[in-house]
Design a protein around this motif. Structure first.
Motif, PDB file in Angstrom:
ATOM      1  N   LYS A  57       0.837  -1.203   0.000  1.00  0.00           N
ATOM      2  CA  LYS A  57       0.000   0.000   0.000  1.00  0.00           C
ATOM      3  C   LYS A  57       0.873   1.256   0.000  1.00  0.00           C
ATOM      4  O   LYS A  57       0.473   2.291  -0.518  1.00  0.00           O
ATOM      5  N   THR A  58       2.055   1.164   0.599  1.00  0.00           N
ATOM      6  CA  THR A  58       3.026   2.264   0.620  1.00  0.00           C
ATOM      7  C   THR A  58       4.414   1.690   0.380  1.00  0.00           C
ATOM      8  O   THR A  58       4.648   0.495   0.600  1.00  0.00           O
ATOM      9  N   ASN A  73       9.789   9.699   3.621  1.00  0.00           N
ATOM     10  CA  ASN A  73       8.720   9.127   2.795  1.00  0.00           C
ATOM     11  C   ASN A  73       8.273  10.027   1.649  1.00  0.00           C
ATOM     12  O   ASN A  73       7.433   9.629   0.854  1.00  0.00           O
ATOM     13  N   HIS A 102       3.650  15.130  -2.134  1.00  0.00           N
ATOM     14  CA  HIS A 102       3.522  13.994  -3.043  1.00  0.00           C
ATOM     15  C   HIS A 102       4.266  12.784  -2.478  1.00  0.00           C
ATOM     16  O   HIS A 102       5.352  12.909  -1.942  1.00  0.00           O
ATOM     17  N   ARG A 103       3.660  11.643  -2.602  1.00  0.00           N
ATOM     18  CA  ARG A 103       4.280  10.396  -2.189  1.00  0.00           C
ATOM     19  C   ARG A 103       4.262   9.465  -3.387  1.00  0.00           C
ATOM     20  O   ARG A 103       3.282   9.434  -4.147  1.00  0.00           O
ATOM     21  N   HIS A 117       3.568   6.160  -4.889  1.00  0.00           N
ATOM     22  CA  HIS A 117       2.765   4.989  -4.551  1.00  0.00           C
ATOM     23  C   HIS A 117       3.251   3.778  -5.340  1.00  0.00           C
ATOM     24  O   HIS A 117       3.811   3.921  -6.431  1.00  0.00           O
ATOM     25  N   GLU A 146       1.853   1.560  -7.220  1.00  0.00           N
ATOM     26  CA  GLU A 146       1.392   1.399  -8.604  1.00  0.00           C
ATOM     27  C   GLU A 146       2.088   2.380  -9.537  1.00  0.00           C
ATOM     28  O   GLU A 146       2.341   2.066 -10.701  1.00  0.00           O
ATOM     29  N   LYS A 147       2.452   3.561  -9.058  1.00  0.00           N
ATOM     30  CA  LYS A 147       3.167   4.543  -9.883  1.00  0.00           C
ATOM     31  C   LYS A 147       4.576   4.040 -10.205  1.00  0.00           C
ATOM     32  O   LYS A 147       5.025   4.098 -11.349  1.00  0.00           O
TER      33      LYS A 147
END
Length: 155
Positions: free
Chosen positions: A14-15, A28, A67-68, A70, A72-73
């Motif tokens: 998830k992260t 992070n 901005h983090r 993720h 999927e990115k």
């Protein structure tokens, strides 16, 4: 860790977290600024021509706290690099800025990706005259007896 392992791991997260060898987490709000293939074509000190290839991730801290990255990115960036750059399933090398750019291996502990220390090494020890590591003996391996004569193995 190979690229395929990273991709599989990202699908279940998830992260994303990266942990340095000293146990500190990379902030992070990091970005992966590059995904690429690095090819090293060189001659070692023994005269052998060598080729090495790795997939390279470059981590960078920005002052962009909103901005983090993720999972999927990052997975999309990896898949694009495979298509556009022809990246294969190679070992991962991670670059991260500390006092200078550090190069790390990559592992996963079930929660975070681990930046692992890497070492330099002589690839032609046999041609350079580097002595082989001396074997470590246990006291129990030393023959018992009343004298210590040359060749007896007592010292």
């Amino acid at each position: 860790m190979k690229l395929s392992e990273v991709k599989t791991t990202l699908k279940d997260l998830k992260t994303i977290g990266f942990k340095l060898p000293n146990g500190e987490l990379v902030p992070n709000h990091f970005h992966v600024t590059e995904v690429g293939k690095i090819t090293k074509h060189f001659i070692d000190c023994g005269g052998t021509v060598r080729n090495e290839e790795v997939v390279n991730f470059q981590l960078w801290n920005a002052n962009d706290y909103d901005h983090r990255l993720h999972p999927e990115k990052l997975l999309n960036i990896i898949e694009l690099s495979e298509t556009v750059l022809g990246i294969e399933d190679l070992e991962i090398e991670v670059e991260y800025q500390s006092d200078t750019i550090g190069k790390f291996g990559l592992d996963f502990d079930g929660e975070n990706f681990l930046l692992t220390n890497t070492q330099t090494d002589c690839l032609a020890k046999d041609k350079c005259g580097i002595p082989a590591e001396k074997p470590k003996l246990q006291f129990s391996d030393i023959p018992t007896g009343n004298s210590c004569e040359p060749g007896s193995g007592c010292c």
